[in-house]
Design a protein around this motif. Structure first.
Motif, PDB file in Angstrom:
ATOM      1  N   ALA A  71       0.829  -1.205   0.000  1.00 58.00           N
ATOM      2  CA  ALA A  71       0.000   0.000   0.000  1.00 58.00           C
ATOM      3  C   ALA A  71       0.864   1.256   0.000  1.00 58.00           C
ATOM      4  O   ALA A  71       0.520   2.248  -0.642  1.00 58.00           O
ATOM      5  N   ALA A  72       2.001   1.216   0.689  1.00 56.43           N
ATOM      6  CA  ALA A  72       2.891   2.384   0.716  1.00 56.43           C
ATOM      7  C   ALA A  72       3.452   2.665  -0.674  1.00 56.43           C
ATOM      8  O   ALA A  72       3.547   3.821  -1.086  1.00 56.43           O
ATOM      9  N   GLY A  73       3.809   1.617  -1.405  1.00 58.04           N
ATOM     10  CA  GLY A  73       4.269   1.810  -2.771  1.00 58.04           C
ATOM     11  C   GLY A  73       3.185   2.381  -3.651  1.00 58.04           C
ATOM     12  O   GLY A  73       3.435   3.249  -4.493  1.00 58.04           O
ATOM     13  N   SER A  74       1.963   1.923  -3.467  1.00 52.25           N
ATOM     14  CA  SER A  74       0.831   2.442  -4.252  1.00 52.25           C
ATOM     15  C   SER A  74       0.530   3.892  -3.899  1.00 52.25           C
ATOM     16  O   SER A  74       0.232   4.704  -4.790  1.00 52.25           O
ATOM     17  N   VAL A  75       0.594   4.230  -2.634  1.00 51.04           N
ATOM     18  CA  VAL A  75       0.375   5.619  -2.213  1.00 51.04           C
ATOM     19  C   VAL A  75       1.441   6.524  -2.817  1.00 51.04           C
ATOM     20  O   VAL A  75       1.149   7.632  -3.280  1.00 51.04           O
ATOM     21  N   CYS A  76       2.673   6.050  -2.849  1.00 47.42           N
ATOM     22  CA  CYS A  76       3.775   6.822  -3.420  1.00 47.42           C
ATOM     23  C   CYS A  76       3.534   7.079  -4.904  1.00 47.42           C
ATOM     24  O   CYS A  76       3.664   8.209  -5.383  1.00 47.42           O
ATOM     25  N   LEU A  77       3.168   6.051  -5.647  1.00 51.00           N
ATOM     26  CA  LEU A  77       2.885   6.225  -7.073  1.00 51.00           C
ATOM     27  C   LEU A  77       1.643   7.082  -7.303  1.00 51.00           C
ATOM     28  O   LEU A  77       1.601   7.884  -8.236  1.00 51.00           O
ATOM     29  N   GLY A  78       0.631   6.925  -6.456  1.00 50.17           N
ATOM     30  CA  GLY A  78      -0.564   7.754  -6.570  1.00 50.17           C
ATOM     31  C   GLY A  78      -0.253   9.220  -6.314  1.00 50.17           C
ATOM     32  O   GLY A  78      -0.767  10.097  -7.018  1.00 50.17           O
ATOM     33  N   ALA A  79       0.579   9.495  -5.310  1.00 51.08           N
ATOM     34  CA  ALA A  79       0.959  10.888  -5.024  1.00 51.08           C
ATOM     35  C   ALA A  79       1.729  11.485  -6.196  1.00 51.08           C
ATOM     36  O   ALA A  79       1.528  12.647  -6.553  1.00 51.08           O
ATOM     37  N   LEU A  80       2.584  10.679  -6.813  1.00 50.53           N
ATOM     38  CA  LEU A  80       3.327  11.151  -7.980  1.00 50.53           C
ATOM     39  C   LEU A  80       2.387  11.459  -9.143  1.00 50.53           C
ATOM     40  O   LEU A  80       2.503  12.494  -9.801  1.00 50.53           O
ATOM     41  N   ALA A  81       1.426  10.574  -9.387  1.00 50.82           N
ATOM     42  CA  ALA A  81       0.475  10.783 -10.483  1.00 50.82           C
ATOM     43  C   ALA A  81      -0.386  12.018 -10.250  1.00 50.82           C
ATOM     44  O   ALA A  81      -0.610  12.817 -11.175  1.00 50.82           O
ATOM     45  N   VAL A  82      -0.866  12.213  -9.029  1.00 50.72           N
ATOM     46  CA  VAL A  82      -1.685  13.390  -8.719  1.00 50.72           C
ATOM     47  C   VAL A  82      -0.866  14.663  -8.880  1.00 50.72           C
ATOM     48  O   VAL A  82      -1.334  15.666  -9.428  1.00 50.72           O
TER      49      VAL A  82
END
Length: 142
Positions: A71-82
């Motif tokens: 989930a931390a990796g997904s949050v990191c990628l999501g923050a980058l995309a946003v």
């Protein structure tokens, strides 16, 4: 970020909890070494890369504190995309402007963005417990 999270998540909880040497300090040293190496290659790849490594590691470590590694990796990628999607704005005369919170897309020479990323990394290291989840495994509230 994923490789660092993967390495930090490979742990032996009972052994690390009873170890004489504080394992959390070694985990923090690993994260710091990644940041130092990113800054070492910065002159060749651009100084925005080490800044972004610091910022994304901070996001990943903070998310890892309350969730699991995936989930931390997904949050990191999501923050980058946003950030990439919503961080650019158009000024009144049509020029491209960067929103203050979109540190990832600020120019490489932005010292304010670098300092903010460094502060976020220090705060994330302070919040990070090395356990990965909240509450830590094996402990209950109360």
């Amino acid at each position: 970020m994923t490789a660092v999270l993967y390495c930090l998540d490979r742990r032996l909880g009972d052994v690390e909890n009873t170890a004489v040497a504080p394992v959390i300090l070694r985990d923090h040293a690993t994260v710091t070494a990644v940041v130092v190496l990113a800054h070492a290659v910065g002159p060749w790849v651009g100084m925005d890369v080490p800044r972004n490594v610091m910022l994304l590691l901070a996001v990943a470590l903070a998310a890892r504190r309350f969730t699991n590694t995936a989930a931390a990796g997904s949050v990191c990628l999501g923050a980058l995309a946003v950030t990439l999607t919503m961080g650019r704005a158009q000024g009144p005369s049509g020029q491209v402007m960067f929103r203050e919170w979109a540190l990832v897309i600020h120019p490489a020479d932005s010292m304010l963005a670098w300092m903010a990323a460094a502060v976020f990394l220090v705060l994330a290291l302070a919040v990070s417990s090395g356990a990965g989840r909240f509450p830590p495994r094996g402990r209950a509230y109360g």
